[in-house]
Design an enzyme around this catalytic site. Structure first.
Site, PDB file in Angstrom:
ATOM      1  N   THR A   1      -9.890   5.298  10.884  1.00  0.00           N
ATOM      2  CA  THR A   1      -9.714   4.588  12.150  1.00  0.00           C
ATOM      3  C   THR A   1      -9.074   5.444  13.231  1.00  0.00           C
ATOM      4  OG1 THR A   1      -7.637   3.651  11.317  1.00  0.00           O
ATOM      5  CG2 THR A   1      -9.614   2.299  11.101  1.00  0.00           C
TER       6      THR A   1
ATOM      7  N   LYS B   1       0.837  -1.190   0.000  1.00  0.00           N
ATOM      8  CA  LYS B   1       0.000   0.000   0.000  1.00  0.00           C
ATOM      9  C   LYS B   1       0.877   1.248   0.000  1.00  0.00           C
ATOM     10  CE  LYS B   1      -1.830   2.106   3.620  1.00  0.00           C
ATOM     11  NZ  LYS B   1      -1.795   3.581   3.452  1.00  0.00           N
TER      12      LYS B   1
ATOM     13  N   ARG C   1       2.980  -0.134  10.673  1.00  0.00           N
ATOM     14  CA  ARG C   1       4.048  -0.063  11.663  1.00  0.00           C
ATOM     15  C   ARG C   1       4.397  -1.366  12.374  1.00  0.00           C
ATOM     16  NH1 ARG C   1       1.669   5.611  13.788  1.00  0.00           N
ATOM     17  NH2 ARG C   1      -0.162   4.582  12.900  1.00  0.00           N
TER      18      ARG C   1
ATOM     19  N   ASP D   1      -3.553   4.162  -2.100  1.00  0.00           N
ATOM     20  CA  ASP D   1      -4.436   4.712  -1.067  1.00  0.00           C
ATOM     21  C   ASP D   1      -4.367   6.237  -1.085  1.00  0.00           C
ATOM     22  OD1 ASP D   1      -6.160   4.850   1.088  1.00  0.00           O
ATOM     23  OD2 ASP D   1      -4.584   4.546   2.576  1.00  0.00           O
TER      24      ASP D   1
ATOM     25  N   ASP E   1     -13.054  14.911  -4.378  1.00  0.00           N
ATOM     26  CA  ASP E   1     -13.084  16.146  -5.141  1.00  0.00           C
ATOM     27  C   ASP E   1     -14.339  16.117  -6.005  1.00  0.00           C
ATOM     28  OD1 ASP E   1     -12.203  18.536  -6.557  1.00  0.00           O
ATOM     29  OD2 ASP E   1     -10.162  17.975  -5.982  1.00  0.00           O
TER      30      ASP E   1
ATOM     31  N   LYS F   1      -7.191   8.201  -1.267  1.00  0.00           N
ATOM     32  CA  LYS F   1      -8.403   8.757  -0.641  1.00  0.00           C
ATOM     33  C   LYS F   1      -8.925   9.965  -1.430  1.00  0.00           C
ATOM     34  CE  LYS F   1      -7.262   7.199   4.050  1.00  0.00           C
ATOM     35  NZ  LYS F   1      -5.929   6.602   3.807  1.00  0.00           N
TER      36      LYS F   1
END
Length: 237
Positions: free
Chosen positions: A123, A36, A214, A62, A67, A64
């Site tokens: 999240t 990703k 992470r 990714d 617009d 997002k």
């Protein structure tokens, strides 16, 4: 578009340095199902950086997108033409016209089209955060509302918190793809994520793809961390 293997893990390469991203991605090539790349990496390195670091694995772009419909459609077409991603994210809150424009732009690429995935509720947000920005719904209600909207507009799936997996699966059916961040193995910390779950629980609950950053990328040995996570998932996969 590269098809996903039976490994459901997309590793989030959330860094802006192309050399370290390329090295990290290369080390994970045999361990994860895809990579990703989000806004931090894309802003620093652009499409060329994604091509360089992608390692030929299925790609989750990714971005997002959020617009006006014409702009989002153009962005989907440009990304699909050059990068052939497996998944591209748009914000469900962009509304029906924007969502349909993204779906139509992707459809032009036929069977190799990217799957459009709608972001529901980040999240990092909890109910207090949603209230602060003016939403009248709690996180679960809002996620379901946005996922249903996306489904009605022909979108392929949604990004949701682990805690909304069961609810969205029930609302949107078995073919609607659920992409789930906020995944934390039991031995890791939550960082800035507020609604988290272990990989095993998320997959057993009905997630299709797990986004893990992470716990893999900040580990002392990222390939070993990824391998351990994926091995633990095999009985549930």
């Amino acid at each position: 578009m590269l098809q996903m293997t039976n490994n459901p893990v997309f590793c989030a390469i959330d860094r802006d340095d192309i050399a370290s991203a390329r090295a990290l991605a290369a080390s994970l090539r045999a361990e994860v199902g895809g990579l990703k790349f989000g806004k931090e990496f894309f802003a620093a390195n652009g499409p060329a950086g994604v091509e360089e670091a992608g390692q030929g694995l299925p790609l989750f772009l990714d971005l997002k997108l959020h617009d006006i419909p014409n702009t989002v459609a153009g962005a989907v077409r440009a990304a699909a033409a050059r990068l052939r991603p497996t998944l591209i994210t748009v914000h469900a809150s962009g509304g029906p016209a924007m969502l349909r424009a993204a779906v139509e732009a992707a459809a032009a690429f036929g069977p190799s089209r990217p799957r459009i995935i709608a972001v529901t509720v980040l999240t990092s947000l909890d109910d207090a955060d949603l209230k602060a920005v003016g939403f009248a719904f709690d996180s679960g209600d809002l996620a379901e509302r946005l996922a249903r909207l996306a489904l009605d507009c022909g979108v392929d799936g949604a990004v949701c918190s682990p805690h909304e997996i069961g609810r969205l699966r029930g609302a949107c059916g078995p073919d609607f793809k659920l992409v789930v961040p906020g995944i934390r193995p039991s031995n890791s910390i939550a960082d800035d994520q507020k609604r988290v779950m272990t990989p095993e629980a998320a997959l057993a609950g009905g997630a299709d793809y797990l986004v893990i950053g992470r716990p893999i990328t900040a580990a002392e040995d990222p390939p070993a961390a990824a391998r351990a996570i994926c091995q633990a998932l095999r009985p549930a996969a």
